[in-house]
Design an enzyme around this catalytic site. Sequence first.
Site, PDB file in Angstrom:
ATOM      1  N   ARG A  75      48.422  12.558   3.267  1.00  0.00           N
ATOM      2  CA  ARG A  75      48.789  13.730   4.067  1.00  0.00           C
ATOM      3  C   ARG A  75      48.877  13.298   5.529  1.00  0.00           C
ATOM      4  O   ARG A  75      47.885  12.839   6.111  1.00  0.00           O
ATOM      5  CB  ARG A  75      47.727  14.834   3.902  1.00  0.00           C
ATOM      6  N   HIS A 119      50.848  20.259  13.188  1.00  0.00           N
ATOM      7  CA  HIS A 119      49.419  20.016  13.399  1.00  0.00           C
ATOM      8  C   HIS A 119      49.188  20.004  14.914  1.00  0.00           C
ATOM      9  O   HIS A 119      48.799  19.011  15.491  1.00  0.00           O
ATOM     10  CB  HIS A 119      49.006  18.703  12.735  1.00  0.00           C
ATOM     11  N   GLU A 164      45.502  24.588   9.977  1.00  0.00           N
ATOM     12  CA  GLU A 164      44.410  25.330  10.622  1.00  0.00           C
ATOM     13  C   GLU A 164      44.883  26.262  11.729  1.00  0.00           C
ATOM     14  O   GLU A 164      44.501  26.106  12.903  1.00  0.00           O
ATOM     15  CB  GLU A 164      43.375  24.356  11.196  1.00  0.00           C
ATOM     16  N   ASN A 287      40.580  23.213   4.417  1.00  0.00           N
ATOM     17  CA  ASN A 287      39.816  22.185   5.129  1.00  0.00           C
ATOM     18  C   ASN A 287      38.384  22.686   5.265  1.00  0.00           C
ATOM     19  O   ASN A 287      38.160  23.781   5.784  1.00  0.00           O
ATOM     20  CB  ASN A 287      40.384  21.948   6.537  1.00  0.00           C
ATOM     21  N   TYR A 289      34.400  21.704   6.553  1.00  0.00           N
ATOM     22  CA  TYR A 289      33.485  20.790   7.241  1.00  0.00           C
ATOM     23  C   TYR A 289      32.028  21.244   7.158  1.00  0.00           C
ATOM     24  O   TYR A 289      31.139  20.443   6.920  1.00  0.00           O
ATOM     25  CB  TYR A 289      33.922  20.596   8.700  1.00  0.00           C
ATOM     26  N   GLU A 349      41.319  18.525   3.823  1.00  0.00           N
ATOM     27  CA  GLU A 349      40.489  17.757   4.764  1.00  0.00           C
ATOM     28  C   GLU A 349      39.029  17.972   4.418  1.00  0.00           C
ATOM     29  O   GLU A 349      38.608  19.103   4.167  1.00  0.00           O
ATOM     30  CB  GLU A 349      40.668  18.216   6.219  1.00  0.00           C
TER      31      GLU A 349
HETATM   32  O1  IFM Z   1      40.445  16.062  13.666  1.00  0.00           O
HETATM   33  C1  IFM Z   1      40.436  17.363  13.180  1.00  0.00           C
HETATM   34  C2  IFM Z   1      41.775  17.700  12.543  1.00  0.00           C
HETATM   35  O2  IFM Z   1      42.828  17.509  13.419  1.00  0.00           O
HETATM   36  C3  IFM Z   1      41.785  19.140  12.097  1.00  0.00           C
HETATM   37  N1  IFM Z   1      40.637  19.441  11.274  1.00  0.00           N
HETATM   38  C4  IFM Z   1      39.345  19.031  11.755  1.00  0.00           C
HETATM   39  C5  IFM Z   1      39.364  17.575  12.146  1.00  0.00           C
HETATM   40  C6  IFM Z   1      37.971  17.149  12.674  1.00  0.00           C
HETATM   41  O3  IFM Z   1      37.623  17.897  13.789  1.00  0.00           O
END
Ligand code: IFM
Length: 441
Positions: A75, A119, A164, A287, A289, A349
Amino acid sequence: MPKFPPNFLWGVSTASYQIEGAVQEDGRGPSIWDTFSHTPGRTHEGDTGDVACDHYHRWAQDADLIADLGVGAYRFSIAWPRVQPAGTGPINDKGLDFYDRLVDGLLVRGIAPVPTLYHWDLPQPLEDAGGWLSRDTAERFAEYAAAVGDRLGDRVRRWITLNEPVVHMAEGYAFGTHAPGRALLLDALPVAHHQLLGHGWAVRALRERGATEVMITNNCTPVWPASDSADDQVAAAVYDGFHNRLFLDPVLRGEYPPFAAALTDTGVVRDGDLDVIATPMDALGINYYHPTRVAAAPDDSPLPFVTTDIADVPRTAFGWPVVPDGLRELLTGLHEHYADVLPPIYITENGCSTSDSIDADGRIRDTDRIDYLDGHLRALHEAVSAGVDIRGYFVWSLLDNFEWAEGYSQRFGLVHVDYANQQRTAKDSYDWLRAVLAGQR
Ligand code: IFM
């Protein structure tokens, strides 16, 4: 590691401004990130993406790294200002040539290309005309999507429209911590609608050009109230609304959550827009985290919530809490909440920054990243076992890269990049993941 379903798609992710460099080459125009990063005080130590990982010139070496890792997909994102330098008007063939070479180079190595159209690197002239606050930007995005589809649609099956949109709206237009650096707080809301409208038109444009799988990628987080108090519960629900539902309800159900009346009652949303936005997608990109803990804000706060610390868990180098089970919680929660309308999911992600150093023997022992990925893959497997239709998983990121306002201070890569000489060194996590993937075959 437990076995994932057959045909599960494994991949790695990157984004154009974070790795490409070559910002003035082959006719590329300026983006909002060029402007922002060159404005004193905006990024860590004034870092810019001027050179980044020099991927524009070193893409073949990077494609070899992807192939050697044993993943089936890559990706990446396409830089709008490379393809259409002014964001409107003439298409720059040389810019498209780069992605043409990259797509062919991936296919020849047996790697499926998964491009993201946007992006965050908006052409600067579009920002000068209002950026995503302007409806016109959504129309321009649809034209750009069509141009890219015309060129790559014969070889690319899977597309992502936006990355995002919540982060772009919040950091770029509400708080000003990312490009374009506008701090409009709740007045940034139209940015959500115009991005989503552009997404819907782009889905249609790509489908007309033969795309078989199109999705949007959202950054989603489980939201935890800081306490049982009614105020904290309400604050958490509002945060969930802004972060998650504002971007999922319209694409999946064709409606905005009730709190978004500021959009629907002010003429920003026009007749027919929600039908465009809800153009059926084949999949949804997520995504993940970390979860977010939310409390009610003090009375004088401009927003109705504050985020608070999640205690007693490990932290990444960025300070983000490490909660692998949050991924399972998020996915099973989406599965329940959007039961009838949820398409198959790709995790587009997931990853962490670590404080890496190169040991005397040349190795980079990034055990924190291995622990992070191991925990999240196990949590993902639990979600699969619970019946959530998950088709793939992409690690963020292939390479250490330009981490936006944090510049080069945060390293997210499976591969270390020495920015002084552009040398790539596979970290221990790269070897670990390769072994995990070999065990999945
Ligand atoms: O680096 C970023 C990415 O561009 C978008 N999602 C989160 C990642 C980590 O912060």
